[in-house]
Design a protein around this motif. Structure first.
Motif, PDB file in Angstrom:
ATOM      1  N   ILE A  37       3.256  -6.284   7.944  1.00 32.45           N
ATOM      2  CA  ILE A  37       4.122  -5.694   8.975  1.00 32.45           C
ATOM      3  C   ILE A  37       5.574  -5.629   8.507  1.00 32.45           C
ATOM      4  O   ILE A  37       6.250  -4.600   8.664  1.00 32.45           O
ATOM      5  CB  ILE A  37       4.006  -6.495  10.289  1.00 32.45           C
ATOM      6  CG1 ILE A  37       2.617  -6.289  10.903  1.00 32.45           C
ATOM      7  CG2 ILE A  37       5.083  -6.081  11.285  1.00 32.45           C
ATOM      8  CD1 ILE A  37       2.314  -7.212  12.070  1.00 32.45           C
ATOM      9  N   LEU A  38       6.065  -6.726   7.903  1.00 30.22           N
ATOM     10  CA  LEU A  38       7.456  -6.743   7.430  1.00 30.22           C
ATOM     11  C   LEU A  38       7.671  -5.727   6.311  1.00 30.22           C
ATOM     12  O   LEU A  38       8.713  -5.060   6.253  1.00 30.22           O
ATOM     13  CB  LEU A  38       7.820  -8.151   6.941  1.00 30.22           C
ATOM     14  CG  LEU A  38       7.904  -9.225   8.036  1.00 30.22           C
ATOM     15  CD1 LEU A  38       8.142 -10.596   7.422  1.00 30.22           C
ATOM     16  CD2 LEU A  38       9.027  -8.892   9.036  1.00 30.22           C
ATOM     17  N   SER A  39       6.673  -5.612   5.427  1.00 32.71           N
ATOM     18  CA  SER A  39       6.774  -4.628   4.350  1.00 32.71           C
ATOM     19  C   SER A  39       6.828  -3.214   4.909  1.00 32.71           C
ATOM     20  O   SER A  39       7.634  -2.376   4.460  1.00 32.71           O
ATOM     21  CB  SER A  39       5.566  -4.772   3.415  1.00 32.71           C
ATOM     22  OG  SER A  39       5.530  -3.728   2.475  1.00 32.71           O
ATOM     23  N   ILE A  40       6.008  -2.950   5.917  1.00 37.35           N
ATOM     24  CA  ILE A  40       5.957  -1.610   6.507  1.00 37.35           C
ATOM     25  C   ILE A  40       7.214  -1.322   7.323  1.00 37.35           C
ATOM     26  O   ILE A  40       7.725  -0.196   7.327  1.00 37.35           O
ATOM     27  CB  ILE A  40       4.690  -1.472   7.362  1.00 37.35           C
ATOM     28  CG1 ILE A  40       3.456  -1.451   6.428  1.00 37.35           C
ATOM     29  CG2 ILE A  40       4.713  -0.215   8.203  1.00 37.35           C
ATOM     30  CD1 ILE A  40       2.158  -1.703   7.122  1.00 37.35           C
ATOM     31  N   ILE A  41       7.744  -2.337   8.033  1.00 36.73           N
ATOM     32  CA  ILE A  41       8.999  -2.141   8.781  1.00 36.73           C
ATOM     33  C   ILE A  41      10.107  -1.713   7.828  1.00 36.73           C
ATOM     34  O   ILE A  41      10.885  -0.794   8.132  1.00 36.73           O
ATOM     35  CB  ILE A  41       9.383  -3.437   9.526  1.00 36.73           C
ATOM     36  CG1 ILE A  41       8.444  -3.644  10.725  1.00 36.73           C
ATOM     37  CG2 ILE A  41      10.832  -3.383   9.998  1.00 36.73           C
ATOM     38  CD1 ILE A  41       8.651  -4.972  11.436  1.00 36.73           C
ATOM     39  N   CYS A  42      10.174  -2.392   6.664  1.00 37.79           N
ATOM     40  CA  CYS A  42      11.190  -2.004   5.670  1.00 37.79           C
ATOM     41  C   CYS A  42      10.973  -0.568   5.216  1.00 37.79           C
ATOM     42  O   CYS A  42      11.936   0.206   5.074  1.00 37.79           O
ATOM     43  CB  CYS A  42      11.120  -2.943   4.466  1.00 37.79           C
ATOM     44  SG  CYS A  42      11.646  -4.636   4.818  1.00 37.79           S
ATOM     45  N   ALA A  43       9.706  -0.197   4.999  1.00 35.78           N
ATOM     46  CA  ALA A  43       9.401   1.161   4.548  1.00 35.78           C
ATOM     47  C   ALA A  43       9.681   2.191   5.633  1.00 35.78           C
ATOM     48  O   ALA A  43      10.021   3.340   5.335  1.00 35.78           O
ATOM     49  CB  ALA A  43       7.935   1.238   4.119  1.00 35.78           C
ATOM     50  N   SER A 160      -3.445  -2.260   5.457  1.00 38.07           N
ATOM     51  CA  SER A 160      -2.035  -1.872   5.295  1.00 38.07           C
ATOM     52  C   SER A 160      -1.829  -0.407   5.654  1.00 38.07           C
ATOM     53  O   SER A 160      -0.804  -0.042   6.247  1.00 38.07           O
ATOM     54  CB  SER A 160      -1.579  -2.125   3.855  1.00 38.07           C
ATOM     55  OG  SER A 160      -2.326  -1.355   2.940  1.00 38.07           O
ATOM     56  N   SER A 161      -2.836   0.427   5.328  1.00 37.19           N
ATOM     57  CA  SER A 161      -2.715   1.858   5.655  1.00 37.19           C
ATOM     58  C   SER A 161      -2.706   2.069   7.167  1.00 37.19           C
ATOM     59  O   SER A 161      -1.927   2.888   7.692  1.00 37.19           O
ATOM     60  CB  SER A 161      -3.873   2.639   5.030  1.00 37.19           C
ATOM     61  OG  SER A 161      -3.825   2.585   3.633  1.00 37.19           O
ATOM     62  N   LEU A 162      -3.552   1.337   7.876  1.00 35.39           N
ATOM     63  CA  LEU A 162      -3.622   1.465   9.328  1.00 35.39           C
ATOM     64  C   LEU A 162      -2.298   1.065   9.981  1.00 35.39           C
ATOM     65  O   LEU A 162      -1.788   1.768  10.865  1.00 35.39           O
ATOM     66  CB  LEU A 162      -4.765   0.592   9.866  1.00 35.39           C
ATOM     67  CG  LEU A 162      -5.013   0.651  11.376  1.00 35.39           C
ATOM     68  CD1 LEU A 162      -5.393   2.067  11.802  1.00 35.39           C
ATOM     69  CD2 LEU A 162      -6.101  -0.341  11.783  1.00 35.39           C
ATOM     70  N   ILE A 166       0.322   3.606  12.032  1.00 39.48           N
ATOM     71  CA  ILE A 166       0.740   3.330  13.413  1.00 39.48           C
ATOM     72  C   ILE A 166       2.258   3.296  13.523  1.00 39.48           C
ATOM     73  O   ILE A 166       2.856   3.963  14.387  1.00 39.48           O
ATOM     74  CB  ILE A 166       0.115   2.005  13.905  1.00 39.48           C
ATOM     75  CG1 ILE A 166      -1.400   2.157  14.056  1.00 39.48           C
ATOM     76  CG2 ILE A 166       0.735   1.592  15.239  1.00 39.48           C
ATOM     77  CD1 ILE A 166      -2.122   0.864  14.344  1.00 39.48           C
ATOM     78  N   PHE A 167       2.900   2.515  12.649  1.00 40.59           N
ATOM     79  CA  PHE A 167       4.364   2.414  12.694  1.00 40.59           C
ATOM     80  C   PHE A 167       5.025   3.759  12.430  1.00 40.59           C
ATOM     81  O   PHE A 167       5.987   4.148  13.110  1.00 40.59           O
ATOM     82  CB  PHE A 167       4.854   1.380  11.663  1.00 40.59           C
ATOM     83  CG  PHE A 167       4.898  -0.027  12.186  1.00 40.59           C
ATOM     84  CD1 PHE A 167       6.062  -0.560  12.703  1.00 40.59           C
ATOM     85  CD2 PHE A 167       3.765  -0.810  12.175  1.00 40.59           C
ATOM     86  CE1 PHE A 167       6.104  -1.857  13.196  1.00 40.59           C
ATOM     87  CE2 PHE A 167       3.781  -2.106  12.659  1.00 40.59           C
ATOM     88  CZ  PHE A 167       4.960  -2.638  13.175  1.00 40.59           C
ATOM     89  N   THR A 168       4.517   4.471  11.429  1.00 42.74           N
ATOM     90  CA  THR A 168       5.095   5.775  11.073  1.00 42.74           C
ATOM     91  C   THR A 168       4.926   6.770  12.206  1.00 42.74           C
ATOM     92  O   THR A 168       5.852   7.539  12.525  1.00 42.74           O
ATOM     93  CB  THR A 168       4.426   6.316   9.795  1.00 42.74           C
ATOM     94  OG1 THR A 168       4.557   5.353   8.749  1.00 42.74           O
ATOM     95  CG2 THR A 168       5.091   7.608   9.356  1.00 42.74           C
ATOM     96  N   LEU A 169       3.740   6.745  12.834  1.00 46.27           N
ATOM     97  CA  LEU A 169       3.471   7.668  13.932  1.00 46.27           C
ATOM     98  C   LEU A 169       4.431   7.431  15.099  1.00 46.27           C
ATOM     99  O   LEU A 169       4.934   8.386  15.720  1.00 46.27           O
ATOM    100  CB  LEU A 169       2.029   7.501  14.391  1.00 46.27           C
ATOM    101  CG  LEU A 169       1.494   8.537  15.384  1.00 46.27           C
ATOM    102  CD1 LEU A 169       1.555   9.933  14.778  1.00 46.27           C
ATOM    103  CD2 LEU A 169       0.064   8.191  15.787  1.00 46.27           C
ATOM    104  N   ASN A 305       4.848   9.445   4.357  1.00 45.97           N
ATOM    105  CA  ASN A 305       4.388   8.071   4.613  1.00 45.97           C
ATOM    106  C   ASN A 305       3.142   8.043   5.499  1.00 45.97           C
ATOM    107  O   ASN A 305       2.324   7.131   5.402  1.00 45.97           O
ATOM    108  CB  ASN A 305       5.500   7.258   5.291  1.00 45.97           C
ATOM    109  CG  ASN A 305       6.642   6.946   4.345  1.00 45.97           C
ATOM    110  OD1 ASN A 305       6.514   7.128   3.130  1.00 45.97           O
ATOM    111  ND2 ASN A 305       7.759   6.497   4.883  1.00 45.97           N
ATOM    112  N   PHE A 306       3.007   9.060   6.359  1.00 40.27           N
ATOM    113  CA  PHE A 306       1.861   9.164   7.254  1.00 40.27           C
ATOM    114  C   PHE A 306       0.633   9.687   6.499  1.00 40.27           C
ATOM    115  O   PHE A 306      -0.481   9.178   6.667  1.00 40.27           O
ATOM    116  CB  PHE A 306       2.214  10.109   8.412  1.00 40.27           C
ATOM    117  CG  PHE A 306       1.122  10.296   9.424  1.00 40.27           C
ATOM    118  CD1 PHE A 306       0.838   9.305  10.363  1.00 40.27           C
ATOM    119  CD2 PHE A 306       0.362  11.451   9.446  1.00 40.27           C
ATOM    120  CE1 PHE A 306      -0.172   9.471  11.296  1.00 40.27           C
ATOM    121  CE2 PHE A 306      -0.651  11.632  10.372  1.00 40.27           C
ATOM    122  CZ  PHE A 306      -0.910  10.636  11.309  1.00 40.27           C
TER     123      PHE A 306
END
Length: 593
Positions: A37-43, A160-162, A166-169, A305-306
């Motif tokens: 989650i933290l990695s994806i938030i940064c991305a 990680s893809s899921l 979700i975050f990107t969407l 990213n999506f």
């Protein structure tokens, strides 16, 4: 295939078992989830700031053109520094996620391997008889490889893809709902097409696994049956049959991979269509002044990213599918019923007699191997069991050891039904020397020590001398430390048999079973083995199964079995006087010797 194992568990139950395994590592999965989650938030945050940086440059360039100012470089540098920091922190968390996910999934696979071998050792003999060796080996090799790929590579990537999608969407929806809606519609239509194709590919993969298992079994048969194959000049036929199976394996695998390979191009087409639609809609919005160029570029960055994890998942679908099929086979095997052993009562001593009373048994309900069998064996007696192949000689011993349970009647030790004892406790009183001299991939010393794991080196040497093995062992350069493979290829048949006798001697069991222990050896070796067996049987209650009647003359009682029951019984002299089966068979063997 694997007999009863073909009863499928179903996707829901497989998922339950997988999540049950994952719960054993809850803390680790929580940690990896936080890292993801933290990695994806940064991305997710970085592209927003990148869009702001682009707007700073565009706005600054506009000021330069109309001579009203310049680019705000301090703000630009600060924004770029934050972007770089976010990408660095994101990569650190991404590494931690990948590392701990791989570690945990590897631990889960270790647990599964341990459970498979534990299950093999706890299955009832009837289930073992139904299994084909190659299909069980396949669980450790092929199926475990598929599951490893699904777990280590696919599962971690899917998770990680899921989260990324979700975050990107969510961020894309905050930027522009209409463009995001169009992208979602395109992706959903694409996924419908891919899922339809997956139904076909799964069908071919199941066929591939079936043929692959057959080929694995055939390899094992060809490797272990080389002497028979070569002596019968069967090489060409064996090769032809194997090539036929491998050809079918290749055919099904090609079909599976061909259909699976269409996933990525279809998803790539969907991704490119999304970029085109965003460019068209975004261009209209910029002209209308509803969005800035920076925000359009940010949205395109998020679209990348999506799309990237979605394309990654479509690449992984074949691996995931293979993993689920493998999981079905593995978990179905692990769900098989284990050997029942309800009693915890220990057999602490054997003092008087073993009695078979009206014992009946059949491997199938419609065919009795043993029918209404009666026998009393006093402690210290040597009982020989002879008869035609299939008359139930070895079956009687299996019933005594409770490898199988009788259909009716009872077997007692000192008046107590053996069903009242713990099976392991019962078997701990019995030692065996079989026709097949099983050796382990270990040293000669350790192969003997398997009879008594607490035996000292001196005790091993003493047992070897009693079994007439010490002389030939010392002729090897490494002596007792000589390494053997499971077939004991460096030893003769007689030497392998003598080693198993040494193992039985050191086990110091009160009840001995000798099943065709002197077969398949020459006369000189037979005499040597017989001397070792006589030493082994001193003061022991022994059951001797033999075809060569010359080896059982000194038995206290000889039981002659026919189809379903006892033909005659008595000692050597008594049976000769009856001039029946024993008398005729002994004369026949003497004439042919």
């Amino acid at each position: 295939m694997m007999g009863s194992q073909e009863n499928k568990l179903g996707l829901r139950k497989i998922n339950k078992i997988i999540f049950r395994l994952m719960r054993m590592h809850t803390a680790a999965f929580i940690f990896t989830g936080i890292c993801a989650i933290l990695s994806i938030i940064c991305a997710v945050i970085a592209p927003i700031l990148l869009g702001d940086a682009i707007n700073i440059v565009i706005e600054g360039s506009a000021r330069i053109i109309d001579h009203s100012g310049t680019i705000d470089f301090p703000k630009l540098y600060y924004t770029l520094f934050i972007i770089g920091t976010l990408y660095f922190i994101g990569n650190v968390f991404s590494y931690l996620y990948e590392y701990y996910t791989s570690k945990v999934t590897t631990d889960i696979l270790y647990t599964l391997r341990e459970r498979i071998i534990t299950k093999i050792l706890s299955l009832p003999m009837s289930s073992i008889d139904e299994k084909e060796k190659g299909s069980v080996i396949s669980l450790f090799s092929n199926e475990m490889d598929f599951l490893r790929e699904a777990f280590v590579s696919s599962f971690s990537k899917l998770t990680s893809s899921l989260i990324t999608v979700i975050f990107t969407l969510v961020v894309m929806l905050t930027i522009n709902i209409s463009m995001t809606g169009v992208i979602i519609l395109v992706v959903l239509l694409t996924l419908v097409v891919i899922l339809i194709l997956q139904r076909f590919s799964k069908r071919y993969f199941n066929k591939q696994i079936a043929v692959q298992t057959t080929a694995t079994e055939q390899i094992e048969e060809i490797f272990s049956g080389q002497e028979v194959i070569r002596s019968l000049n069967y090489e060409e036929q064996a090769l032809e049959e194997f090539i036929g199976n491998v050809g079918e394996w290749n055919n099904q695998e090609w079909k599976f991979k061909f259909i699976s390979a269409t996933n990525y191009p279809i998803m790539d087409l969907s991704s490119n269509l999304g970029y085109v639609l965003v460019a068209i809609i975004g261009g209209i919005l910029v002209i209308q002044g509803a969005m800035s160029v920076g925000r359009i570029l940010t949205f395109i960055e998020y679209l990348k990213n999506f799309n990237t994890p979605l394309k990654d998942v479509t690449k992984l679908l074949p691996q995931l599918q293979a993993g689920m099929v493998a999981a079905d086979r593995i978990f179905t095997f692990l769900e098989m019923e284990e050997e029942e052993n309800p009693s915890g009562k220990e057999l602490k001593s054997f003092n008087d007699e073993i009695k078979f009373e009206n014992v009946s048994f059949g491997y199938t309900e419609d065919k009795k191997i043993i029918d209404n069998f009666n026998l009393t064996v006093k402690k210290g007696e040597k009982i020989s069991i002879i008869g035609e192949t299939g008359s139930g000689k070895t079956t009687l011993i299996k019933l005594l050891m409770r490898l199988y349970d009788i259909d009716s009647g009872e077997i007692t030790i000192d008046g107590v039904n053996i069903n009242e004892y713990d099976k392991h406790s019962l078997r701990s009183f019995m030692g065996m020397v079989l026709q097949e001299s099983w050796l382990f991939s270990d040293t000669i010393e350790e192969n003997i020590r398997y009879g008594n794991l607490d035996a000292s080196d001196d005790e091993i040497i003493t047992a070897s001398k009693q079994a007439n093995t010490d002389d030939f062992i010392r002729k090897f350069p490494d002596g007792y430390k000589t390494l053997l493979n499971e077939a004991g290829d460096s030893l003769s048949q007689g030497q392998r048999q003598l080693l198993t006798i040494a193992r039985a001697i050191i086990s110091q069991k009160e009840i001995l079973v000798l099943d065709e222990a002197t077969s398949n050896v020459d006369t000189r070796t037979e005499l040597l083995i017989q001397q070792s067996l006589d030493k082994l049987m001193e003061n022991k209650t022994s059951f001797i199964i033999a075809h060569r009647l010359s080896t059982i003359r000194n038995a206290d009682k000889i039981i002659v079995l026919g189809r379903g029951g006892v033909i005659e019984q008595g000692n050597h002299e008594e049976l000769l006087a009856k001039k029946g089966y024993y008398y005729n068979t002994l004369n026949s063997q003497n004439e042919n010797s």
